[in-house]
Design a protein around this motif. Structure first.
Motif, mmCIF file in Angstrom:
data_model
loop_
_atom_site.group_PDB
_atom_site.id
_atom_site.type_symbol
_atom_site.label_atom_id
_atom_site.label_comp_id
_atom_site.label_asym_id
_atom_site.label_seq_id
_atom_site.Cartn_x
_atom_site.Cartn_y
_atom_site.Cartn_z
ATOM 1 N N PRO A 50 11.619 3.413 16.734
ATOM 2 C CA PRO A 50 10.348 3.670 17.424
ATOM 3 C C PRO A 50 9.668 2.399 17.923
ATOM 4 N N GLU A 51 9.789 1.306 17.181
ATOM 5 C CA GLU A 51 9.127 0.075 17.616
ATOM 6 C C GLU A 51 9.811 -0.561 18.828
ATOM 7 N N GLU A 52 11.012 -0.088 19.179
ATOM 8 C CA GLU A 52 11.722 -0.601 20.354
ATOM 9 C C GLU A 52 11.413 0.191 21.614
ATOM 10 N N ILE A 53 10.714 1.312 21.444
ATOM 11 C CA ILE A 53 10.406 2.193 22.567
ATOM 12 C C ILE A 53 8.890 2.310 22.695
ATOM 13 N N ARG A 54 8.346 1.986 23.860
ATOM 14 C CA ARG A 54 6.904 2.035 24.081
ATOM 15 C C ARG A 54 6.568 2.990 25.226
ATOM 16 N N SER A 55 5.627 3.869 25.011
ATOM 17 C CA SER A 55 5.146 4.782 26.055
ATOM 18 C C SER A 55 4.038 4.090 26.832
ATOM 19 N N VAL A 56 4.298 3.808 28.100
ATOM 20 C CA VAL A 56 3.320 3.059 28.910
ATOM 21 C C VAL A 56 2.888 3.819 30.154
ATOM 22 N N GLY A 57 3.539 4.957 30.467
ATOM 23 C CA GLY A 57 3.184 5.678 31.677
ATOM 24 C C GLY A 57 3.898 5.122 32.894
ATOM 25 N N SER A 58 3.504 5.606 34.064
ATOM 26 C CA SER A 58 4.096 5.176 35.324
ATOM 27 C C SER A 58 2.984 4.906 36.323
ATOM 28 N N ALA A 59 2.846 3.654 36.724
ATOM 29 C CA ALA A 59 1.797 3.291 37.676
ATOM 30 C C ALA A 59 1.989 4.025 39.005
ATOM 31 N N ARG A 60 3.229 4.182 39.425
ATOM 32 C CA ARG A 60 3.471 4.861 40.700
ATOM 33 C C ARG A 60 3.100 6.339 40.621
#
Length: 288
Positions: A203-213
């Motif tokens: 889990p610490e290797e995967i981050r949910s950041v969204g999509s600016a586009r």
């Protein structure tokens, strides 16, 4: 890459002979260049990811040769034509072709890693950010060897059988020997859970950041008025269909049948086809 027995990579109950991504092709090619052609054994006509393509080692399909010619380069796509061919072993000629393919990819990997090593020595980046890391193993390996953190941003759909992302949990023990990013930034929690479901990614290797586009497109769709007579997005069912070039002919047939059924049922909908960037020469086929 440091040699290791391939039986350590896969679960004993997984008979598919899956080549996960171009990195696995490169590792097998490294063995072959050392004279160990046995590294090409145990592979069937299962999906592999190489040179920006999901490929099947098997029967050539004419439309994809046309596609390669349209792109101005030989991509060497080979596919199975029938699902029942999946799992069948390669014949002698296919094995020879596969051995040569692995060796070529290993040489390309070495050249790419050397080029990026020189680039990183000149630029000295604090972090290496990219999309589609599973087609850039030479660059990723060069960054790792230079102790530069590697971050990959999600660029498309990730599913539970995606060979570029979903590794078996057994491969975790050789995680530090694989040319994989330190962190993957996803569109959201749904995609993060897909990645961590196999037990390979932490889990610490995967981050949910969204999509600016996607945020920009969503805001634009809300702010911009539609032309007269065109239904607003809230008035009809909106469907977004994303494409992949290996399934173009079948996808077009599926969409034709679906739209015909929708018209017969009087279903109001707005269909948006998001064509893969590599299918630009074939947009007209979808428009028809």
């Amino acid at each position: 890459p440091t040699p290791f027995p391939y039986t350590t990579l896969f679960r004993s109950d997984d008979p598919r002979g899956l080549l996960h991504d171009d990195g696995d092709v490169v590792r097998r090619g490294a063995h072959i260049l050392r004279g160990d052609v046995s590294a090409a054994q145990g592979v069937d006509r299962s999906a592999i990811c190489a040179q920006q393509s999901l490929c099947f080692v098997g029967v050539r399909v004419a439309e994809d040769e046309t596609f390669a010619a349209a792109q101005g380069k030989i991509l060497g796509y080979t596919f199975c034509q029938k699902m029942e061919e999946m799992g069948q072993p390669l014949n002698v000629n296919e094995c020879q072709e596969f051995v040569g393919f692995c060796a070529r990819r290993a040489k390309m990997f070495r050249r790419s890693m050397a080029w990026y090593r020189r680039l990183f020595e000149d630029v000295s980046p604090r972090v290496f950010v990219l999309m589609n890391a599973y087609n850039r193993h030479g660059a990723v390996a060069a960054a790792i060897r230079a102790n530069i953190p590697v971050v990959e941003f999600q660029h498309g759909v990730i599913h539970r059988d995606h060979p570029g992302y979903i590794w078996p949990s057994d491969a975790r023990k050789i995680r530090q020997r694989l040319a994989l990013p330190n962190c993957i930034a996803t569109y959201g929690d749904f995609w993060s859970k897909v990645l961590t479901s196999s037990g390979f990614w932490r889990p610490e290797e995967i981050r949910s950041v969204g999509s600016a586009r996607m945020d920009w497109l969503r805001q634009r769709a809300t702010d911009e008025p539609r032309s007269t007579g065109e239904p607003r997005s809230t008035d009809v069912l909106n469907i977004v269909f994303t494409t992949q070039h290996p399934t173009r002919a079948r996808a077009i047939a599926l969409l034709h049948e679906f739209l015909s059924l929708a018209r017969d049922k009087g279903l109001a909908l707005h269909l948006t086809i998001k064509v893969h960037s590599m299918e630009a020469p074939f947009i007209a086929e979808y428009e028809r």
